[in-house]
Design an enzyme around this catalytic site. Structure first.
Site, PDB file in Angstrom:
ATOM      1  N   ASP A   1       0.861  -1.187   0.000  1.00 20.56           N
ATOM      2  CA  ASP A   1       0.000   0.000   0.000  1.00 20.56           C
ATOM      3  C   ASP A   1       0.896   1.236   0.000  1.00 20.56           C
ATOM      4  O   ASP A   1       1.758   1.374   0.877  1.00 20.56           O
ATOM      5  CB  ASP A   1      -0.879  -0.016   1.252  1.00 20.56           C
ATOM      6  CG  ASP A   1      -1.959   1.053   1.242  1.00 20.56           C
ATOM      7  OD1 ASP A   1      -1.727   2.140   0.666  1.00 20.56           O
ATOM      8  OD2 ASP A   1      -3.039   0.803   1.815  1.00 20.56           O
TER       9      ASP A   1
ATOM     10  N   LYS B   1      -1.395   9.627   1.301  1.00 19.59           N
ATOM     11  CA  LYS B   1      -1.507  10.816   2.141  1.00 19.59           C
ATOM     12  C   LYS B   1      -0.222  11.008   2.940  1.00 19.59           C
ATOM     13  O   LYS B   1       0.284  10.078   3.562  1.00 19.59           O
ATOM     14  CB  LYS B   1      -2.688  10.684   3.096  1.00 19.59           C
ATOM     15  CG  LYS B   1      -4.049  10.758   2.419  1.00 19.59           C
ATOM     16  CD  LYS B   1      -5.174  10.736   3.448  1.00 19.59           C
ATOM     17  CE  LYS B   1      -6.528  10.847   2.761  1.00 19.59           C
ATOM     18  NZ  LYS B   1      -7.641  10.817   3.751  1.00 19.59           N
TER      19      LYS B   1
ATOM     20  N   ASP C   1       3.694  -0.385  -8.587  1.00 24.76           N
ATOM     21  CA  ASP C   1       3.066   0.299  -9.711  1.00 24.76           C
ATOM     22  C   ASP C   1       2.836   1.763  -9.372  1.00 24.76           C
ATOM     23  O   ASP C   1       2.358   2.524 -10.212  1.00 24.76           O
ATOM     24  CB  ASP C   1       1.712  -0.349 -10.033  1.00 24.76           C
ATOM     25  CG  ASP C   1       0.720  -0.128  -8.906  1.00 24.76           C
ATOM     26  OD1 ASP C   1       1.006  -0.584  -7.777  1.00 24.76           O
ATOM     27  OD2 ASP C   1      -0.319   0.513  -9.133  1.00 24.76           O
TER      28      ASP C   1
END
Length: 226
Positions: free
Chosen positions: A124, A128, A160
């Protein structure tokens, strides 16, 4: 779907390819730090981790392509681990285990210098800025990895996310890590690399969406004695 997830979670608890933090927190067992090659695996070999392994697709591929290593997939989601763990059991892969823990607890389960490589495929990116310390290539996590990696041990990232890619390159520079390999587009630059082009569930989705897959391998700086 919820029932299926619960069923998988229960099955994971019964698999001999999976170790869970609850076994040690509730069962009184001693975590295997320092003993992976003595207590857990049948044959000794370099211990290689896949972090946030999900279904364990990379863990399995690492074990298949390098039978001399002992691969450990790490994730906190038992229902995700189920697929890789059952496949490892079905294929009879003796050099694969899955460990259900939080990644920031690595030092409780691996001794200093016990890990030879860490793979982080498609984590992940936590886009933010307020969550940047959750990124698995953040200085916070590099400090944890430093405590379990052997001298000269390496970290591999596939992603990615251009944002995570640039962030990681900046961390490598700022933390004075040694950049060992950089591939800006795996499928253009290394199409014949069996390991780098091994696709996971999410990677196939990224490729179908036309996203570029990048890779970097680096080494942490030596720890200086006080």
């Amino acid at each position: 779907m919820a029932k299926n997830k619960l069923q998988r979670y229960e099955e994971v608890r019964e698999l001999d390819t999976v170790l869970e933090y609850t076994e040690f927190a509730e069962g009184g067992r001693t975590p295997p730090a320092g003993d992976w090659n003595d207590r857990i695996f049948e044959d000794p070999g370099p211990v290689v981790l896949e972090l946030a392994c999900g279904k364990g697709e990379y863990t399995l591929q690492l074990a298949r392509t390098s039978p001399e290593i002992n691969a450990v997939g790490i994730d906190i989601k038992g229902a995700r681990i189920w697929k890789g763990a059952t496949r490892a059991h079905r294929e009879g892969l003796k050099n694969v285990r899955f460990l259900r823990i939080f990644i920031d607890h690595l030092v409780d389960y691996f001794a200093p210098g016990e890990v030879s490589q860490i793979w982080i495929p498609f984590p992940d990116p936590y886009l933010k800025e307020t969550k940047s310390d959750k990124r698995l290539t953040s200085p916070k996590f590099l400090e944890i990895y430093q405590k379990v990696l052997e001298p000269g041990g390496t970290i591999h990232l596939k992603t990615d996310s251009p944002e995570l890619w640039e962030y990681t390159l900046e961390v490598i520079r700022n933390e004075r890590c040694e950049l060992l390999d950089r591939v800006d587009d795996i499928y253009k630059e290394r199409p014949g690399d069996e390991l780098l082009t091994h696709t996971t569930y999410y990677e196939r989705k990224h490729l179908a969406a036309g996203r570029t897959i990048r890779y970097v391998r680096f080494r942490l700086p030596d720890v200086k004695e006080a």
